[in-house]
Design an enzyme around this catalytic site. Structure first.
Site, short mmCIF file in Angstrom:
data_model
loop_
_atom_site.label_atom_id
_atom_site.label_comp_id
_atom_site.label_asym_id
_atom_site.label_seq_id
_atom_site.Cartn_x
_atom_site.Cartn_y
_atom_site.Cartn_z
N ASP A 133 2.32 1.49 -0.92
CA ASP A 133 1.45 2.43 -0.25
C ASP A 133 1.37 2.00 1.22
O ASP A 133 1.84 0.92 1.60
CB ASP A 133 0.06 2.47 -0.92
CG ASP A 133 -0.69 3.75 -0.56
OD1 ASP A 133 -1.62 4.11 -1.29
OD2 ASP A 133 -0.32 4.39 0.46
C1 GLC Z 1 -2.20 6.83 1.91
C2 GLC Z 1 -2.50 7.03 0.44
C3 GLC Z 1 -1.30 7.46 -0.36
C4 GLC Z 1 -0.42 8.32 0.51
C5 GLC Z 1 0.16 7.43 1.61
C6 GLC Z 1 1.04 8.22 2.58
O1 GLC Z 1 -2.90 5.72 2.38
O2 GLC Z 1 -3.11 5.97 -0.26
O3 GLC Z 1 -1.79 8.15 -1.51
O4 GLC Z 1 0.63 8.87 -0.25
O5 GLC Z 1 -0.86 6.77 2.33
O6 GLC Z 1 0.26 9.12 3.28
#
Ligand code: GLC
Length: 706
Positions: free
Chosen positions: A241
């Site tokens: 993430d």
């Molecule tokens: C965010 C979220 C995740 C998302 C990623 C890209 O922090 O936790 O769910 O897909 O970053 O935006």
């Protein structure tokens, strides 16, 4: 491939603009993926650079959070879960994929499969609720919708199962907080939706921010190698993430960025989202022997395998020409989804459906909130396309006689200056429809709340309107189950919508005027007080289960002698039960279950049985009932939940019509990870229910015996 080129594939950057520096990095093979490129021409320009100006010509994979639609916005996933409709959820994902490919996006960071038992957690909005069986079925349906029959199809995008794993159990419902999920609960509840969605062929997985039992997911080899690869045979790739890798320093799990890269690579994390520890350290780590080159090869192979399966080497480009974004078919699908995602919680004296000849007072901050109606995780939905309840009355429903008063400018608004106008507006009408709830920003990532009442002075507005003695319909638009017990006396009917998306307005009037009959069921428990959290239907029984009707706080005698009042598990002030349980939802019809039949009272391992009941529509409206099948394993090598959902099906019935509802139950459905952590069904007695909610139904029993 050189080692540097291999590592380049493992590097994902966030896109803000095309510039020399970005193009240079692509030419050198230092980038394998970009997220948040949303312009087809820019995607095509960047892909051209990758294909024609880099040594190996490996295309980019372009990711975006397309959580419940790209432009045409569907109900938030928690709302879609209330439909208990696999086909509907699959079609919504397919439409999101069609609109995404038109922009050159070929990878979405969805479905979010985090089991959510805590409404304080803002990301419950993105989840499919509290139950692993429901989340597993609908998660798999979303994967099929996003990915189509083949990943290389022109309208397919790669799915991404997130957040692996246990993120929804954030302590205190506070986002990014630690989780402490013991292994049996992890396997039997939190991992189950991921397992079902890997089985459905998901191309990618995303690691979660949380440390579980002290181990951050982005460095958790047990999850990434043992479970995902060895047990589930997952052959896609895993992406971290956003900076979840480098955050292992903040966790106190890695001393520095170099150790981050070493821990994640050796744990089996294939691609790094934006924190760039791989591109900056892996080559040196390989030289130092801390990360074997064979590990790098495995990680890159996972990424390239998916790029090949997606057909990116043949065609990574966004199509040109007219697309289907915001097509009438897409808008109609979003409207149908909003209709089927709404849950009727109360309907005293059959106030609903409304007579179209009645004069309606339309009041409240969510009656005309085109941005907020779409809900959280909306980057590309344009509010100009949102049809709000008010806009619907000015267009398709312009035959309705209505008066309108916003009363509050937005959900947090504390200014009561327009209450008098609202009350006077209500007095002019036959019935009051009040639209209350949450602005979209009040749920979603990092947006946890410690108080989940209707925010601001919305409850005061509702009470003031009820004081006019007009019949009142409360219509909500929220990102979570709110604690609305104190509001119920001020509403004769309650239609609960989890942010219904672009077409929520006409969908709500379709329901309120009876063009459609509510069929949604709650995918998550509604607690009476935030202090009851966590409360969920599939809980263990405990040694002292609380009584159905516990004593009332005010019934406790003064100077009561020291005693363990009630000797069981409940709250002195709010009792043992939620306000509304998982699986609950009303209809304009009424449904009667009768004649529960089991094809066997004893089955052996490997055998199946049928559980059936008749279902009759005893009401005067055609309607759809979501029949649910629950079981309870009475004795296990570990304590087992008092109920577990093991089946559901939607049955449409005309007034007076009766149908036979049949579920098939196999011994495999009864399997769980027991004391020895081996997944199997254990001999013994089981109870089984068929009904319309987790707190009701016809009950039978059977045994599993070797
Ligand atoms: C965010 C979220 C995740 C998302 C990623 C890209 O922090 O936790 O769910 O897909 O970053 O935006």
């Amino acid at each position: 491939m050189t080692l540097a080129e291999k590592i380049g594939q493992m590097n994902q950057l966030n896109f803000d603009q095309i510039n020399k520096d970005l193009e240079e990095k692509i030419k050198k093979g230092e980038i394998g993926s970009l997220l948040n490129v949303t312009n087809a021409e820019e995607v095509n320009q960047l892909q051209q650079v990758a294909l024609q100006q880099s040594r190996l010509g490996i295309p980019l994979i372009i990711g975006r959070d397309v959580i419940h639609g790209l432009h045409t916005i569907f109900p938030i996933p928690l709302g879609q879960a209330a439909s208990f409709d696999d086909e509907l959820v699959k079609n919504a994902a397919h439409i999101a994929a069609v609109e995404s490919r038109e922009k050159g996006i070929n990878w979405t960071f969805a479905p979010m499969l985090d089991i959510s038992r805590d409404a304080r957690w803002g990301r419950i909005a993105e989840s499919l609720g509290e139950d692993p069986y429901l989340a597993g079925r609908l998660g798999a349906a979303m994967v099929r919708g996003f990915q189509g029959n083949k990943l290389s199809d022109a309208t397919s995008i790669a799915a991404c199962l997130k957040h692996f794993a246990g993120y929804g159990a954030a302590e205190g419902g506070r986002d990014y907080n630690s989780t402490n999920i013991p292994i049996h609960l992890l396997r039997n509840v939190y991992l189950e939706p991921f397992r079902k969605s890997v089985e459905a062929g998901a191309a990618t997985v995303m690691t979660s921010f949380n440390d579980n039992d002290g181990i951050p997911a982005s460095g958790n080899g047990f999850l990434l190698k043992q479970v995902l690869r060895k047990e589930w045979n997952f052959d896609g790739f895993v992406v971290s993430d956003w900076a979840s890798m480098s955050e292992m320093i903040s966790h106190g799990f890695a001393a520095d960025r170099k150790e981050v890269a070493s821990l994640s690579a050796n744990a089996g994390l294939d691609m790094e989202m934006v924190s760039q520890t791989y591109i900056q350290n892996l080559e040196q780590l390989v030289k130092e022997g801390k990360v074997p080159v064979q590990v790098i090869d495995e990680l890159v192979k996972n990424i390239l395998r998916i790029k090949i399966r997606m057909g990116l080497f043949e065609n990574p480009f966004a199509p040109t020409g007219p697309g289907k974004t915001y097509s009438q078919a897409h808008l109609n699908a979003a409207r149908e989804a909003a209709v089927k995602s709404a849950v009727l919680l109360k309907n005293n004296n059959q106030l609903l459906p409304l007579d179209v000849r009645k004069k309606i007072a339309v009041i409240g901050p969510m009656a005309d909130a085109p941005h907020d109606q779409m809900g959280t995780w909306v980057f590309d939905g344009q509010k100009e396309y949102t049809v709000t309840p008010l806009k619907a009355l000015q267009t398709e429903y312009k035959h309705i006689n209505y008066v309108y008063e916003q009363a509050l400018a937005f959900s947090r608004d504390k200014n009561k200056a327009n209450f008098e106008k609202a009350v006077n507006t209500a007095k002019q009408a036959d019935v009051v429809v009040v639209f209350l709830g949450e602005e979209s920003i009040l749920s979603g990532e990092a947006h946890s709340l410690s108080n989940i009442n209707l925010i601001g002075v919305q409850s005061d507005l509702l009470a003031a309107l009820k004081a006019t003695n007009k019949p009142v319909v409360l219509v909500t638009m929220a990102g979570r189950p709110l604690t609305i017990e104190r509001d119920l006396p001020n509403a004769d009917a309650v239609l609960y919508n989890f942010h219904p998306g672009t077409m929520g307005g006409p969908a709500i009037w379709d329901l309120l005027f009876g063009k459609a009959n509510p069929s949604g069921k709650l995918p998550v428990t509604f607690v009476r007080e935030v202090g009851q959290i966590p409360m969920y239907y599939n809980h263990n029984n405990t040694g002292r289960p609380g009584p159905k009707n516990p004593m009332k706080l005010d019934d406790i005698p003064l100077e009561a002698k020291q005693s363990s009042l009630g000797n069981s598990s409940f709250y002195l002030d709010s009792g043992r039960d939620p306000l509304f349980p998982f699986g609950y939802g009303l209809s304009y019809s009424s449904f009667e279950y009768k004649d529960l039949k089991l094809s066997a009272t004893k089955i052996k391992p490997g055998e199946k049985m049928k559980v059936s009941a008749t279902l009759t529509n005893t009401g005067k409206y055609e309607g759809t009932e979501i029949a649910q099948l629950y079981v309870r394993d009475m004795v296990g090598s570990i304590a087992r939940p008092v109920k577990e959902l093991k089946g559901y099906q939607k049955i449409s019935l005309k007034p007076g019509e009766t149908k036979l509802v049949t579920f098939e139950l196999s011994s495999d459905d009864l399997a769980f990870y027991g004391l020895d952590l081996v997944k199997k069904a254990e001999n013994g007695m089981f109870n089984v229910w068929v009904g319309g909610s987790s707190d009701s139904g016809l009950k039978g029993s059977f045994s599993l015996e070797q």
